[in-house]
Design a protein around this motif. Sequence first.
Motif, PDB file in Angstrom:
ATOM      1  N   GLU A   1       0.825  -1.200   0.000  1.00 25.04           N
ATOM      2  CA  GLU A   1       0.000   0.000   0.000  1.00 25.04           C
ATOM      3  C   GLU A   1       0.865   1.258   0.000  1.00 25.04           C
ATOM      4  OE1 GLU A   1      -2.151  -2.704   3.145  1.00 25.04           O
ATOM      5  OE2 GLU A   1      -0.094  -2.212   2.594  1.00 25.04           O
TER       6      GLU A   1
ATOM      7  N   ARG B   1      -5.697   9.621  -1.975  1.00 22.14           N
ATOM      8  CA  ARG B   1      -5.924   8.424  -2.758  1.00 22.14           C
ATOM      9  C   ARG B   1      -4.913   7.371  -2.348  1.00 22.14           C
ATOM     10  NH1 ARG B   1      -5.764   7.093  -9.241  1.00 22.14           N
ATOM     11  NH2 ARG B   1      -3.503   7.240  -8.916  1.00 22.14           N
TER      12      ARG B   1
ATOM     13  N   SER C   1      -3.237   3.624  -2.823  1.00 16.00           N
ATOM     14  CA  SER C   1      -2.979   2.639  -3.869  1.00 16.00           C
ATOM     15  C   SER C   1      -2.485   1.356  -3.223  1.00 16.00           C
ATOM     16  CB  SER C   1      -1.926   3.152  -4.848  1.00 16.00           C
ATOM     17  OG  SER C   1      -2.352   4.331  -5.491  1.00 16.00           O
TER      18      SER C   1
ATOM     19  N   ARG D   1     -10.202  -0.392  -9.510  1.00 13.91           N
ATOM     20  CA  ARG D   1      -9.052  -1.245  -9.772  1.00 13.91           C
ATOM     21  C   ARG D   1      -8.651  -1.141 -11.223  1.00 13.91           C
ATOM     22  NH1 ARG D   1     -10.653  -7.069  -8.053  1.00 13.91           N
ATOM     23  NH2 ARG D   1      -8.612  -7.615  -8.916  1.00 13.91           N
TER      24      ARG D   1
ATOM     25  N   THR E   1      -3.364  -3.001  -9.667  1.00 13.83           N
ATOM     26  CA  THR E   1      -3.506  -1.991  -8.619  1.00 13.83           C
ATOM     27  C   THR E   1      -4.971  -1.768  -8.273  1.00 13.83           C
ATOM     28  OG1 THR E   1      -1.503  -0.880  -9.414  1.00 13.83           O
ATOM     29  CG2 THR E   1      -2.937   0.381  -7.954  1.00 13.83           C
TER      30      THR E   1
ATOM     31  N   TYR F   1      -7.355   1.000  -5.960  1.00 12.32           N
ATOM     32  CA  TYR F   1      -7.295   2.358  -5.410  1.00 12.32           C
ATOM     33  C   TYR F   1      -8.447   2.575  -4.434  1.00 12.32           C
ATOM     34  CZ  TYR F   1      -4.486   2.939  -9.634  1.00 12.32           C
ATOM     35  OH  TYR F   1      -3.548   2.800 -10.623  1.00 12.32           O
TER      36      TYR F   1
ATOM     37  N   GLN G   1     -10.100   6.105  -3.360  1.00 13.37           N
ATOM     38  CA  GLN G   1     -10.187   7.558  -3.386  1.00 13.37           C
ATOM     39  C   GLN G   1     -11.035   7.995  -2.206  1.00 13.37           C
ATOM     40  OE1 GLN G   1      -8.776   9.920  -5.551  1.00 13.37           O
ATOM     41  NE2 GLN G   1      -9.601  11.369  -4.058  1.00 13.37           N
TER      42      GLN G   1
END
Length: 126
Positions: free
Chosen positions: A6, A19, A21, A72, A78, A80, A82
């Motif tokens: 992460e 955000r 990831s 994704r 990855t 995400y 938000q």
Amino acid sequence: QVQLVESGGGLVQAGGSLRLSCVASGRTFSSYFMGWFRQAPGKDREFVAAINWSGTDTYYTDSVRGRFTISRDNAKGTVYLQMNSLKPEDTAVYYCEADRNLITRATLPTTSFEAWGQGTQVTVSS
């Protein structure tokens, strides 16, 4: 086997955005549900959000619905998160997880998941 890393945490004022990831290594990323949990100091771990393998179905805990968005990119491996309109009560360590099944039970041990990240700190100041 999937490994997760992460990033994106930090300090932000209330009302701000971040955000997160989560980069997954492993050739079967696209077949997994991906999700985020969080744990604040002195509190139980809490489910935050999850997404199915194709990205068509998303799931949120009530306290973040409408403010957080999970997505994704399977090509990048990855997922995400938000986070908008952040509140001080969103302060926690946020963990990414992967599993072949949708898991929202926060009481499960981390070893129950196919993969569990190391966490990233999110701090929201008032």
